[in-house]
Design a protein around this motif. Sequence first.
Motif, mmCIF file in Angstrom:
data_model
loop_
_atom_site.group_PDB
_atom_site.id
_atom_site.type_symbol
_atom_site.label_atom_id
_atom_site.label_comp_id
_atom_site.label_asym_id
_atom_site.label_seq_id
_atom_site.Cartn_x
_atom_site.Cartn_y
_atom_site.Cartn_z
ATOM 1 N N LEU A 99 0.830 -1.212 0.000
ATOM 2 C CA LEU A 99 0.000 0.000 0.000
ATOM 3 C C LEU A 99 0.860 1.257 0.000
ATOM 4 O O LEU A 99 0.526 2.246 -0.660
ATOM 5 N N GLU A 100 1.964 1.230 0.745
ATOM 6 C CA GLU A 100 2.860 2.382 0.767
ATOM 7 C C GLU A 100 3.490 2.612 -0.611
ATOM 8 O O GLU A 100 3.651 3.747 -1.052
ATOM 9 N N LEU A 101 3.843 1.515 -1.290
ATOM 10 C CA LEU A 101 4.379 1.650 -2.647
ATOM 11 C C LEU A 101 3.336 2.258 -3.583
ATOM 12 O O LEU A 101 3.650 3.118 -4.420
ATOM 13 N N ALA A 102 2.073 1.798 -3.440
ATOM 14 C CA ALA A 102 1.004 2.330 -4.291
ATOM 15 C C ALA A 102 0.775 3.805 -4.017
ATOM 16 O O ALA A 102 0.562 4.594 -4.947
ATOM 17 N N ALA A 103 0.806 4.211 -2.760
ATOM 18 C CA ALA A 103 0.612 5.620 -2.410
ATOM 19 C C ALA A 103 1.720 6.487 -2.978
ATOM 20 O O ALA A 103 1.495 7.665 -3.282
ATOM 21 N N ALA A 104 2.919 5.922 -3.135
ATOM 22 C CA ALA A 104 4.051 6.661 -3.701
ATOM 23 C C ALA A 104 4.111 6.533 -5.216
ATOM 24 O O ALA A 104 5.083 6.976 -5.835
ATOM 25 N N ASN A 105 3.072 5.918 -5.814
ATOM 26 C CA ASN A 105 3.021 5.710 -7.272
ATOM 27 C C ASN A 105 4.212 4.907 -7.780
ATOM 28 O O ASN A 105 4.702 5.123 -8.899
ATOM 29 N N ASP A 106 4.686 3.991 -6.959
ATOM 30 C CA ASP A 106 5.790 3.118 -7.355
ATOM 31 C C ASP A 106 5.250 2.034 -8.291
ATOM 32 O O ASP A 106 4.299 1.326 -7.954
ATOM 33 N N PRO A 107 5.823 1.878 -9.488
ATOM 34 C CA PRO A 107 5.322 0.849 -10.411
ATOM 35 C C PRO A 107 5.467 -0.574 -9.883
ATOM 36 O O PRO A 107 4.837 -1.502 -10.397
ATOM 37 N N GLY A 108 6.298 -0.761 -8.859
ATOM 38 C CA GLY A 108 6.452 -2.086 -8.291
ATOM 39 C C GLY A 108 5.328 -2.487 -7.356
ATOM 40 O O GLY A 108 5.288 -3.635 -6.882
ATOM 41 N N ALA A 109 4.388 -1.587 -7.084
ATOM 42 C CA ALA A 109 3.312 -1.889 -6.135
ATOM 43 C C ALA A 109 2.442 -3.039 -6.632
ATOM 44 O O ALA A 109 2.084 -3.943 -5.867
ATOM 45 N N ILE A 110 2.108 -3.036 -7.902
ATOM 46 C CA ILE A 110 1.229 -4.078 -8.433
ATOM 47 C C ILE A 110 1.910 -5.444 -8.368
ATOM 48 O O ILE A 110 1.265 -6.455 -8.073
ATOM 49 N N ASP A 111 3.223 -5.479 -8.600
ATOM 50 C CA ASP A 111 3.957 -6.746 -8.466
ATOM 51 C C ASP A 111 3.916 -7.240 -7.027
ATOM 52 O O ASP A 111 3.779 -8.438 -6.774
ATOM 53 N N ALA A 112 4.049 -6.309 -6.083
ATOM 54 C CA ALA A 112 4.025 -6.693 -4.673
ATOM 55 C C ALA A 112 2.668 -7.274 -4.290
ATOM 56 O O ALA A 112 2.597 -8.295 -3.573
ATOM 57 N N PHE A 113 1.583 -6.670 -4.768
ATOM 58 C CA PHE A 113 0.256 -7.206 -4.465
ATOM 59 C C PHE A 113 0.058 -8.583 -5.116
ATOM 60 O O PHE A 113 -0.528 -9.484 -4.499
ATOM 61 N N GLU A 114 0.544 -8.754 -6.319
ATOM 62 C CA GLU A 114 0.379 -10.053 -6.987
ATOM 63 C C GLU A 114 1.193 -11.138 -6.291
ATOM 64 O O GLU A 114 0.740 -12.291 -6.177
ATOM 65 N N ARG A 115 2.402 -10.803 -5.834
ATOM 66 C CA ARG A 115 3.203 -11.795 -5.088
ATOM 67 C C ARG A 115 2.487 -12.219 -3.819
ATOM 68 O O ARG A 115 2.449 -13.408 -3.476
ATOM 69 N N LEU A 116 1.898 -11.242 -3.126
ATOM 70 C CA LEU A 116 1.165 -11.566 -1.902
ATOM 71 C C LEU A 116 -0.063 -12.408 -2.227
ATOM 72 O O LEU A 116 -0.379 -13.375 -1.501
ATOM 73 N N GLY A 117 -0.765 -12.090 -3.317
ATOM 74 C CA GLY A 117 -1.935 -12.869 -3.682
ATOM 75 C C GLY A 117 -1.598 -14.293 -4.065
ATOM 76 O O GLY A 117 -2.373 -15.232 -3.787
ATOM 77 N N ALA A 118 -0.433 -14.493 -4.682
ATOM 78 C CA ALA A 118 -0.036 -15.836 -5.127
ATOM 79 C C ALA A 118 0.611 -16.652 -4.011
ATOM 80 O O ALA A 118 0.811 -17.866 -4.160
ATOM 81 N N ARG A 119 0.944 -16.007 -2.901
ATOM 82 C CA ARG A 119 1.642 -16.707 -1.815
ATOM 83 C C ARG A 119 0.740 -17.729 -1.139
ATOM 84 O O ARG A 119 -0.464 -17.517 -1.001
ATOM 85 N N ARG A 120 1.300 -18.833 -0.732
ATOM 86 C CA ARG A 120 0.551 -19.865 -0.012
ATOM 87 C C ARG A 120 1.270 -20.168 1.293
ATOM 88 O O ARG A 120 2.504 -20.102 1.339
ATOM 89 N N PRO A 121 0.539 -20.474 2.367
ATOM 90 C CA PRO A 121 -0.916 -20.698 2.390
ATOM 91 C C PRO A 121 -1.697 -19.391 2.248
ATOM 92 O O PRO A 121 -1.159 -18.298 2.440
ATOM 93 N N ILE A 122 -2.982 -19.541 1.928
ATOM 94 C CA ILE A 122 -3.876 -18.402 1.792
ATOM 95 C C ILE A 122 -4.103 -17.755 3.155
ATOM 96 O O ILE A 122 -4.267 -18.444 4.170
ATOM 97 N N THR A 123 -4.109 -16.421 3.177
ATOM 98 C CA THR A 123 -4.405 -15.681 4.405
ATOM 99 C C THR A 123 -5.605 -14.767 4.135
ATOM 100 O O THR A 123 -6.119 -14.692 3.019
#
Length: 384
Positions: A34-58
């Motif tokens: 979220l902090e990356l997204a607030a700073a308009n960092d292009p890496g924010a979307i990659d960070a969210f996708e990595r978290l979404g793909a991580r297992r186990p599900i949280t």
Amino acid sequence: MTVRAIAFAIVCCSAVGAYAQDDASASAEFRAALELAAANDPGAIDAFERLGARRPITRWTDDAWSEAARLAELGDDYARARRALEQVIALGGEDRLAQRARSTLSRLTAMTGNGAWDAVAKEHERLADAVFGGDDPRAELAQLEALVGANPRYPRANAMRRVIAIGWEQEGDGERALRWYRDAAAAGTAEPGRYADLELVRALIRAGLLDDAERRLADLGAIASVDRDGLAAVRGQLAIARQRSWVRRGLWALMLALVIGAGLALRREVGSWRGAGRRIVRPPSEAVFLIPIGAILIVVAYMGNPLIAHAVRTITLGGVAIAWISGVLLEATRARRGSVGLARMAVHGLIGVVAVASLAYLAVDAEHLLDFLRETWRGGPSVR
């Protein structure tokens, strides 16, 4: 307690502890993304996708995919947004986040044809942002015209036509704007509400084509699919436009009468039309004082808000002209009678105020600024 029960309890406690640890770690990752997204960092979307793909599900997994979809759509990467939304739907079942994801996915599918129009939609959004966010949008408007011409079956082609129409209207090319408003209305007959038709009527009203607008409204009134609230609002706008049209005619007649009256009064004071002509070409002190101030006002207006620059120019030039004529009349009266009486001065001043007020109304109305002034009067100036 048996040995088996003790072992089962140990395994459960370990699992709960591991889940809590995973959940805390996922929470930290989500906040960092979220902090990356607030700073308009292009890496924010990659960070969210990595978290979404991580297992186990949280409990952060579907939120991460939802944020990834939002950022992808903002970046006009519609394929990536659709993939993230599908993950949210698969994880969420029937919960509220999944329902919102279904709604967003449905909208994106309607907008892009499930991928067939991704490139066109991306270019559409880029050009539309440039039209409304740039200084000179004429190049982008021409590109939008070419884009809609090459892709007439694009699901949002009519939205593009309306952007083009609004853009040319803001650029002062009313004829070209009306052509696009008409094209949008012709292409939007199957749209619920017939909003493109209503926009065309509003444009006709702004262009002063009130009879055309009235005929169009009469035709729309017989169509069941037209939005009735919108239709009533446009009828009210047409009624106001009719009233303002009569006010304009009255004020123009008044201004003409004042000019004629000033000419006759000047001729009476100096004794001949030739003498009046000689006096009128010599600027009085009032005009000499106002001309540099007026020039500064016009320059500042054009450097500031283009929306009001034309009105400021008209009011300033007209005000200088009124001051010029007024000063010439006063000088001619003093030259003939030695002085100007108090009563005559009061009448002279009152006529000047009426002339300036009439000119100001006509200038503001010509630039369609009356509604802006009314809203500013009611709500106060906006503060950014």
